[in-house]
Design a protein around this motif. Structure first.
Motif, PDB file in Angstrom:
ATOM      1  N   ASP A  79       0.831  -1.212   0.000  1.00  0.00           N
ATOM      2  CA  ASP A  79       0.000   0.000   0.000  1.00  0.00           C
ATOM      3  C   ASP A  79       0.865   1.260   0.000  1.00  0.00           C
ATOM      4  O   ASP A  79       0.595   2.222  -0.725  1.00  0.00           O
ATOM      5  N   MET A  83       1.242   4.284  -2.958  1.00  0.00           N
ATOM      6  CA  MET A  83       1.200   5.710  -2.668  1.00  0.00           C
ATOM      7  C   MET A  83       2.517   6.364  -3.061  1.00  0.00           C
ATOM      8  O   MET A  83       2.546   7.493  -3.574  1.00  0.00           O
ATOM      9  N   ALA A  86       2.584   7.141  -6.811  1.00  0.00           N
ATOM     10  CA  ALA A  86       1.748   8.303  -7.129  1.00  0.00           C
ATOM     11  C   ALA A  86       2.435   9.601  -6.730  1.00  0.00           C
ATOM     12  O   ALA A  86       2.437  10.588  -7.481  1.00  0.00           O
ATOM     13  N   LYS A 149      -3.231  -0.495 -10.469  1.00  0.00           N
ATOM     14  CA  LYS A 149      -4.017   0.056  -9.364  1.00  0.00           C
ATOM     15  C   LYS A 149      -3.667   1.496  -9.033  1.00  0.00           C
ATOM     16  O   LYS A 149      -4.438   2.188  -8.363  1.00  0.00           O
ATOM     17  N   VAL A 150      -2.509   1.962  -9.499  1.00  0.00           N
ATOM     18  CA  VAL A 150      -2.069   3.293  -9.122  1.00  0.00           C
ATOM     19  C   VAL A 150      -2.712   4.388  -9.981  1.00  0.00           C
ATOM     20  O   VAL A 150      -2.663   5.564  -9.629  1.00  0.00           O
ATOM     21  N   ILE A 153      -5.408   6.444  -8.208  1.00  0.00           N
ATOM     22  CA  ILE A 153      -4.765   7.114  -7.069  1.00  0.00           C
ATOM     23  C   ILE A 153      -4.078   8.390  -7.542  1.00  0.00           C
ATOM     24  O   ILE A 153      -4.212   9.453  -6.931  1.00  0.00           O
ATOM     25  N   TRP A 215      -6.186   3.885   0.043  1.00  0.00           N
ATOM     26  CA  TRP A 215      -7.015   5.089  -0.080  1.00  0.00           C
ATOM     27  C   TRP A 215      -7.035   5.912   1.198  1.00  0.00           C
ATOM     28  O   TRP A 215      -7.376   7.099   1.175  1.00  0.00           O
ATOM     29  N   VAL A 218      -4.445   8.456   0.557  1.00  0.00           N
ATOM     30  CA  VAL A 218      -4.881   9.395  -0.472  1.00  0.00           C
ATOM     31  C   VAL A 218      -5.851  10.422   0.110  1.00  0.00           C
ATOM     32  O   VAL A 218      -5.693  11.643  -0.089  1.00  0.00           O
TER      33      VAL A 218
END
Length: 530
Positions: A79, A83, A86, A149-150, A153, A215, A218
Motif C-alpha cells: 500500500d 502511494m 503516485a 491500481k495506481v 490514485i 485510499w 490518499v
C-alpha cells in the motif's frame, strides 16, 4: 541561533544596523534600548520564528509518526509502495515545472507586493497544467511500474494541486500566506499548517480503520490540502487576482531559474533512488525503502525545513553585512549539529528495536537500509545549513552545481551496489552521493561567509564526539539485556540522552563549546518577546 557574549549572532545583527546607519537608513534604537525592546530586532524575531517553526514541526512530526505507526500496523508495505509511486509522479511534474517564484519573492528586499498577483497567476497556470498531465499520463506511469491500481490514485492526488502545492502555495491557494515566512510571522504559519496536518491525521487514520487500503493515505493528503486552502483565505486578508505581466514574471524567473535547476537535480538525487527501487526491486521493496527513509531522515527533514524557513529570510536581510552573516551561519551550524547528531546516532543504534516494537516484524527487512540512511540524513542536515546562505547572497547556482556532482556520484554507483546488496546497496549509494556534496558545499560556504575552518570544525566536532560516545554506551547496554521491550527501549533512549548531554557539558566547560549559552540566550530572548 542566539548569541554568546563575545562573538555572536546578535553582534552581527547590530553591526548590520550600524552599517545601514552609514548608508542613511534610520535606526531608532541603540544597543541598550535594543535589549530593552527585543521585539524590534531581527535577531529576536528570528529566535521567536525558530521557536514557532520548531514547535510546528515537532507537533507535525509527532502526529506523523503516530499516523505512520498506526497505518503500518493496518496496511501492508505494498500500500505504501502504491502511494509512493503516485507521489513520485506528482513530485516529478512539480519539480520539472518549478518556477522558484516563492524563493524569489522572499529574497527581494522591497516592492514584493507588485509581484504577488503575477506569481499567483503563473503558479495557478502551472498547477493546472500539472493536473492535466497527471490525469492523462496516469495509465502510462502505471504501466511503467506494472501497477494498474495506481492510476485512479494518481488522478485523485492530482486534484490536490488545485488547492495548493508544497507549503500550501500554488493553485487557487492564497499566495498572501507567503508573508508569514517573509516577515518571520511563523506564529500565523503555525496555525495555517497545523490545521491541515490535523485534518490529514484524522481522515487518514479513520479511513485506514474503515477501508484498510491505500485510499486512507490518499484521502488524508487531499483533506489536508483542502483545509489549508480555506484557512489560508481566512487567516490572511490578501486576495489574489489574475495578472499576466510577463516582464515581472521574467524578472522573478531570473532568480527562480537556479531554483528550478537545483530542484530538478535535487529531485533526481532524492527521488531517483525511489524510482530505481520501484522499477528494479518492486512495489513491496519501495514500500520498505520509503518507510526506512521516512523514519531515518525524520530529524534531517525537520531540521532542514526549519533552517530553510527561518534562516533564508533572516540571511536575506543580512546579505549586505558579511560579519553578521558569518556569525549567524556559525550559530545555525552549531545548533543544527547539536540537535541532529544525537538524533541520527539514536536512530542508527536503535533501528532494530524501534522497528520491531512499533511497526512489527513484517517491517524488519528495512532495518539495514534504515541505519545507513540515518547516517545520510545526518550529513544532509549539516549540509542543509549551506543552501539558505547561497540563496540569501544571490548565488543559488553554487548549490545547483554541487547537486550535479551528487547526481553523477549517485548515477554511477546505484546500479552496481543494488546488484550486490539490493535495498542496502541503494542506501549506500545515497550516502556516498550526499557525502561528496557535503564536502563541496562546506568548502564553498566557508568561502562565501569568510568563516575560518577551525571555527567551522569546532561546532561540528564537539557534538560528533559526544554522539559517538552515546552510541557506544547504548551498544554496550543493549548487549547487557537479553530482550528489548518498550520499557527497556525507553530506558535506552533516556540513557543515551543523559550520556550525550553530560558529555556536551564537559566539552562546553573545558573547550568553551558555548552551546548552553546559545540555548539559554535563545530561551531568554523568546521569553522576553512574550
Amino acid at each position: 541561533m542566539p548569541p554568546d557574549e563575545r562573538s555572536d549572532f546578535f553582534s552581527g545583527l547590530y553591526v548590520a544596523s550600524l552599517q545601514h546607519c552609514r548608508k542613511g537608513v534610520k535606526v531608532l534604537v541603540d544597543i541598550n534600548s535594543f535589549f530593552k525592546n527585543p521585539g524590534e530586532g531581527l535577531y529576536q524575531r528570528t529566535v521567536r520564528s525558530g521557536v514557532w517553526v520548531f514547535s510546528l514541526r515537532i507537533f507535525e512530526r509527532a502526529l506523523g509518526i503516530v499516523k505512520l505507526v498506526i497505518l503500518a500496523r493496518i496496511l501492508v508495505p505494498n500500500d505504501f509502495g502504491l502511494m509512493g509511486i503516485a507521489l513520485l509522479a506528482l513530485a516529478c511534474l512539480e519539480t520539472f515545472s518549478q518556477t522558484g517564484f516563492q524563493q524569489a519573492l522572499i529574497q527581494k528586499k522591497d516592492g514584493t507586493e507588485k509581484y504577488l498577483d503575477v506569481a499567483w497567476t503563473f503558479m495557478l497556470i502551472r498547477n493546472f497544467v500539472i493536473f492535466t498531465l497527471l490525469f492523462i499520463g496516469a495509465p502510462y506511469i502505471a504501466k511503467f511500474f506494472d501497477t494498474p491500481k495506481v492510476t485512479p490514485i494518481m488522478r485523485i492526488i492530482g486534484i490536490s494541486l488545485l488547492f495548493g502545492g508544497p507549503g500550501g502555495i500554488g493553485g487557487f491557494a492564497n499566495i498572501g500566506v507567503l508573508y508569514f515566512q517573509r516577515e518571520l510571522e511563523f506564529n500565523k504559519q503555525f496555525i495555517y499548517h497545523l490545521t491541515g496536518t490535523l485534518a490529514d491525521f484524522a481522515i487518514s487514520v479513520t479511513a485506514a480503520i474503515v477501508l484498510k487500503s491505500v485510499w486512507a493515505l490518499v484521502f488524508g493528503l487531499l483533506a489536508g490540502n483542502i483545509v489549508r486552502f480555506f484557512v489560508g483565505y481566512r487567516i490572511h486578508p490578501y486576495r489574489p487576482r489574475l495578472n499576466f505581466d510577463f516582464d515581472k514574471a521574467h524578472e522573478l524567473f531570473r532568480f527562480g531559474r537556479w531554483i528550478l535547476a537545483s530542484s530538478i537535480l535535487v529531485f533526481l538525487v532524492t527521488q531517483g533512488d525511489d524510482i530505481f527501487v520501484g522499477k528494479l526491486l518492486g512495489i513491496a521493496f519501495l514500500g520498505f525503502y520509503q518507510m526506512a527513509y521516512r523514519f531515518s531522515n525524520a530529524p534531517a527533514t525537520e531540521i532542514t525545513h526549519v533552517i530553510s524557513q527561518v534562516t533564508f529570510p533572516a540571511y536575506s536581510k543580512l546579505q549586505d553585512n558579511p560579519e553578521g552573516l558569518r556569525q549567524a551561519y556559525l550559530k545555525t551550524l552549531q545548533l543544527t549539529a547539536f540537535i541532529s547528531i544525537p538524533l541520527a546516532g539514536g536512530i542508527f543504534i536503535l533501528a532494530p528495536e524501534f522497528t520491531r516494537i512499533f511497526l512489527g516484524d513484517k517491517w524488519m527487512p528495512m532495518v539495514p537500509a534504515m541505519q545507513v540512511l540515518a547516517l545520510a540524513g545526518l550529513i544532509r542536515s549539516i549540509q542543509a545549513t549551506t543552501g539558505p546562505v547561497f540563496q540569501a547572497v544571490g548565488r543559488p547556482n553554487i548549490d545547483t552545481k554541487w547537486q550535479v556532482v551528487r547526481l553523477i556520484v549517485l548515477a554511477t554507483t546505484i546500479y552496481p551496489l543494488t546488484l550486490l546488496w539490493g535495498m542496502l546497496g541503494v542506501s549506500i549509494a545515497v550516502l556516498a552521493s550526499i557525502f561528496v556534496t557535503f564536502l563541496g558545499c562546506s568548502v564553498m560556504v566557508i568561502k562565501v561567509t569568510g568563516c575560518d575552518i577551525r571555527s567551522y570544525n569546532k561546532v561540528v566536532a564537539c557534538p560528533l564526539v559526544a554522539g559517538l560516545f552515546m552510541v557506544a554506551v547504548i551498544f554496550v547496554l543493549k548487549g547487557v539485556v537479553d530482550t528489548v521491550g518498550l520499557l527497556v527501549f525507553v530506558l535506552l533512549v533516556l540513557s543515551g540522552f543523559f550520556v550525550y548531554v553530560g558529555f556536551i557539558y564537559i566539552l562546553d566547560k573545558f573547550l568553551h563549546y558555548g552551546v548552553w549559552l546559545l540555548i539559554k540566550r535563545s530561551f531568554d530572548s523568546f521569553r522576553g518577546i512574550q
